[in-house]
Design a protein around this motif. Structure first.
Motif, mmCIF file in Angstrom:
data_model
loop_
_atom_site.group_PDB
_atom_site.id
_atom_site.type_symbol
_atom_site.label_atom_id
_atom_site.label_comp_id
_atom_site.label_asym_id
_atom_site.label_seq_id
_atom_site.Cartn_x
_atom_site.Cartn_y
_atom_site.Cartn_z
ATOM 1 N N SER A 17 0.835 -1.016 0.036
ATOM 2 C CA SER A 17 -0.309 -0.235 -0.157
ATOM 3 C C SER A 17 1.120 1.134 0.392
ATOM 4 O O SER A 17 1.478 0.823 0.755
ATOM 5 C CB SER A 17 -1.050 -0.039 1.683
ATOM 6 N N LEU A 18 0.323 2.371 -0.699
ATOM 7 C CA LEU A 18 1.055 3.780 -0.264
ATOM 8 C C LEU A 18 -0.041 4.935 -0.300
ATOM 9 O O LEU A 18 -1.518 4.538 -0.816
ATOM 10 C CB LEU A 18 1.841 3.342 -1.673
ATOM 11 N N ARG A 19 0.202 5.628 0.078
ATOM 12 C CA ARG A 19 -0.945 6.759 -0.100
ATOM 13 C C ARG A 19 -0.367 7.779 -0.589
ATOM 14 O O ARG A 19 0.823 8.706 0.307
ATOM 15 C CB ARG A 19 -1.505 7.065 2.125
ATOM 16 N N LEU A 20 -1.012 8.681 -1.518
ATOM 17 C CA LEU A 20 -0.406 9.976 -2.230
ATOM 18 C C LEU A 20 -1.404 11.146 -1.365
ATOM 19 O O LEU A 20 -2.371 11.110 -0.434
ATOM 20 C CB LEU A 20 -0.867 9.724 -3.770
ATOM 21 N N SER A 21 -0.308 11.907 -1.479
ATOM 22 C CA SER A 21 -0.865 13.980 -0.950
ATOM 23 C C SER A 21 -0.653 14.378 -1.616
ATOM 24 O O SER A 21 0.089 14.607 -2.254
ATOM 25 C CB SER A 21 -0.650 14.018 0.853
ATOM 26 N N CYS A 22 -1.396 15.571 -1.775
ATOM 27 C CA CYS A 22 -1.346 16.461 -2.549
ATOM 28 C C CYS A 22 -2.580 17.638 -2.196
ATOM 29 O O CYS A 22 -3.100 17.651 -1.756
ATOM 30 C CB CYS A 22 -1.864 16.282 -4.663
ATOM 31 N N ALA A 23 -1.126 18.812 -1.854
ATOM 32 C CA ALA A 23 -1.072 19.552 -0.644
ATOM 33 C C ALA A 23 -1.298 21.283 -2.048
ATOM 34 O O ALA A 23 0.161 21.643 -2.057
ATOM 35 C CB ALA A 23 -0.407 20.019 0.233
ATOM 36 N N PRO A 24 -2.244 21.518 -2.680
ATOM 37 C CA PRO A 24 -2.079 22.712 -2.616
ATOM 38 C C PRO A 24 -1.338 24.452 -1.636
ATOM 39 O O PRO A 24 -2.396 24.059 -0.673
ATOM 40 C CB PRO A 24 -3.022 23.290 -3.161
ATOM 41 N N SER A 25 -0.517 24.916 -2.213
ATOM 42 C CA SER A 25 0.497 25.522 -1.525
ATOM 43 C C SER A 25 -0.321 27.666 -2.917
ATOM 44 O O SER A 25 -0.240 27.251 -3.760
ATOM 45 C CB SER A 25 1.640 25.699 -1.251
#
Length: 124
Positions: A17-25
């Motif tokens: 498993s992996l968890r991707l994150s996307c955080a707009p700045s």
């Protein structure tokens, strides 16, 4: 300027498993929708999962039941939980956003804002 900061990619064994994150700045005003796309070498980019501001989700048939997209509205962050990974999931994963942002004394809207991509490799 707005940036989509991606993280969580890497090398994982089949079944892992992996968890991707996307955080707009940057000066974000609002986000209508965000999603994850992927592109394997020599193949076309394809949608993996997408989530709207209202929480409606869509998944590619190939990942349905294995991947889960979610978002934290307070942080404007979207996640992709990837379980039961297999080698066919190997690709560069790109975060996408449909958003409005401040630029100088006005605001602008972009419905096709992309992150730089993060590599996901599934191999033993």
């Amino acid at each position: 300027q707005v940036q989509l900061v991606e993280s969580g990619g890497g090398l994982v064994q089949p079944g892992g498993s992996l968890r991707l994150s996307c955080a707009p700045s940057g000066p974000i005003l609002s986000i209508n929708a965000m999603g994850w796309y992927r592109q394997a070498p020599g193949k076309q980019r394809e949608v993996v999962a997408r989530i709207t501001r209202g929480g409606t989700t869509n998944y590619a048939d190939s990942v349905k039941g294995r991947f889960t997209i979610s978002r934290d509205s307070a942080k404007n962050t979207v996640y992709l939980q990837m379980n039961s990974l297999n080698p066919d999931d190997t690709a560069v994963y790109y975060c996408n956003a449909d958003l409005a942002y401040i630029e100088g004394s006005t605001w602008r809207h972009r419905d096709d804002y992309w992150g730089q991509g993060t590599q996901v490799t599934v191999s033993s």
